[in-house]
Motif scaffolding. Structure first.
Motif, mmCIF file in Angstrom:
data_model
loop_
_atom_site.group_PDB
_atom_site.id
_atom_site.type_symbol
_atom_site.label_atom_id
_atom_site.label_comp_id
_atom_site.label_asym_id
_atom_site.label_seq_id
_atom_site.Cartn_x
_atom_site.Cartn_y
_atom_site.Cartn_z
ATOM 1 N N HIS A 56 -11.033 8.948 -2.142
ATOM 2 C CA HIS A 56 -9.576 9.063 -2.066
ATOM 3 C C HIS A 56 -8.917 9.207 -3.443
ATOM 4 C CE1 HIS A 56 -9.936 4.861 -3.124
ATOM 5 N NE2 HIS A 56 -8.610 4.694 -3.158
ATOM 6 N N ASP A 99 -3.467 4.830 -0.482
ATOM 7 C CA ASP A 99 -4.366 5.551 0.427
ATOM 8 C C ASP A 99 -4.991 6.750 -0.281
ATOM 9 O OD1 ASP A 99 -3.721 3.815 2.498
ATOM 10 O OD2 ASP A 99 -2.022 5.054 3.148
ATOM 11 N N THR A 148 0.844 -1.188 0.000
ATOM 12 C CA THR A 148 0.000 0.000 0.000
ATOM 13 C C THR A 148 0.881 1.241 0.000
ATOM 14 O OG1 THR A 148 -1.764 -1.119 1.213
ATOM 15 C CG2 THR A 148 -1.765 1.293 1.228
#
Length: 375
Positions: free
Chosen positions: A62, A31, A2
């Motif tokens: 996001h 993210d 991530t």
């Protein structure tokens, strides 16, 4: 893995399934994602419109869509060109990125210059064999790779107009059925019904309910029309068009439009319609006028009468000529009218789509550096 903040950059001219796969991949791995829509002022699809399409298809909170104007020369072998483009990309970023997602050969070098890791997403484009160039060259062949808002923008809209009882609805339905019967990409060809007729029925029903049962039943002559009624008809018909174009094939068949509504405004209110009713004429590409000759008048209880058919038919032709809108007049039996209409639509489609060419790279080879990339 991530990432905190990933970036996707491109022209998106226009957006296609490969772009959406790229953005979707980044959205799952980060993210935050910033999609830099780097458009040039020489391109014919407005930058703001491309950004709006991407926001619609990628509404995740996001994912940020950041349009930037990038008119700098494209030369992957030029240090000055790289510096200018990276500065343009940075202008769309609210903070540094730690990953650049790309299917392009220049992706690793772009990532290095942003001090980020490069994440290659299907470079050979095996999953979605499409590119912006391919779409611009042949939208029909890549129609299945386009999202609804892009289809709505590119669909060729054909409008059948004419006086009452001249076969407009019959022809519009037959024309849509003809193209849908071809199958393939054409199978989803849509027909948009005349909203004015629907609105009239609803308006009369409302008037009858308001009048109650004590007295004679109201009919069409009892309806009071206002400019607001015609504006509503035009707006709602356009909404039906938009929905159909987004879900349909490269051609959309419409039974009347705002142009026709403006002439009925003239007929019922006795004054020239405001130009606002004509503001969507640029969304349509061909008008087919149904001539009253060879079509017997049929009074279905909703029509003014045979006496105004030729007058209204002449007004349609006059106004189309005055506004220099592309049109063809169909006459004869239904089969002849349909054949003439099909030929006209095919000629429209044969013209294809016109896009201003984007800036052309002077050097196709990405700049190589001793440092390599950070992927």
């Amino acid at each position: 893995m991530t990432y905190a903040h990933g970036m996707v950059a491109g022209k998106f001219y226009p957006p296609h399934a490969g772009h959406h796969h790229l953005i979707g991949t980044a959205a799952k791995a980060c993210d935050r994602v910033t999609v830099v829509v780097a458009g040039s002022t020489v391109e014919s699809i407005p930058l703001a419109l491309r950004a709006a399409w991407l926001r619609e298809v990628h509404p995740q909170p996001h994912v940020d869509i950041a349009p930037v104007v990038d008119d700098h020369e494209i030369d992957y072998g030029s240090e000055d060109a790289w510096t200018a483009h990276v500065a343009a990309f940075r202008s769309g970023l609210s903070s540094p990125v730690d990953a650049v997602f790309s299917s392009e050969a220049y992706g690793p070098e772009l990532a290095r210059r942003l001090s980020a890791e490069h994440v290659a997403v299907d470079p050979p484009r095996e999953r979605f064999p499409v590119s912006g160039t391919a779409v611009r060259d042949d939208p029909i062949a890549h129609w299945h790779h386009l999202a609804p808002p892009v289809r709505g923008y590119l669909a060729r809209r054909v409008v059948v107009v004419g006086a009452e009882s001249t076969g407009t609805t019959t022809l519009a339905r037959a024309l849509a059925a003809h193209f849908a019967s071809r199958g393939g990409v054409w199978a989803s060809t849509r027909y948009v019904p005349e909203y004015g007729r629907i609105y009239t029925e609803e308006k009369l029903a409302a008037a009858r309910r308001a009048a109650g049962s004590g007295g004679r039943e109201l009919w069409l002559d009892d309806i009071v029309w206002t400019p607001h009624d015609f504006t509503l008809v035009a707006e709602r018909h356009l909404a039906l068009e938009e929905a159909a174009a987004r879900a349909g094939s490269p051609v959309l068949i419409c039974d009347t439009d705002a142009f026709a509504t403006a002439l009925w405004y003239e007929r019922y209110l006795g004054e020239t319609a405001p130009e606002t009713l004509h503001q969507h004429n640029d969304r349509h590409h061909l008008w087919i006028v149904t001539d009253p000759s060879d079509v017997p008048f049929v009074q279905d209880g909703w029509r003014d009468g045979e006496s105004i058919r030729h007058h209204m038919s002449a007004r349609f032709r006059e106004e189309l000529d005055r506004r220099n809108l592309p049109h063809v007049v169909v006459t004869g039996r239904h089969e002849e009218r349909l054949a003439t209409a099909v030929t006209a639509v095919e000629a429209l489609l044969d013209k294809g789509w016109s896009f201003s060419p984007p800036l052309t790279p002077r050097s196709l080879t990405p700049k190589r550096t001793d440092q390599g990339d950070s992927s």
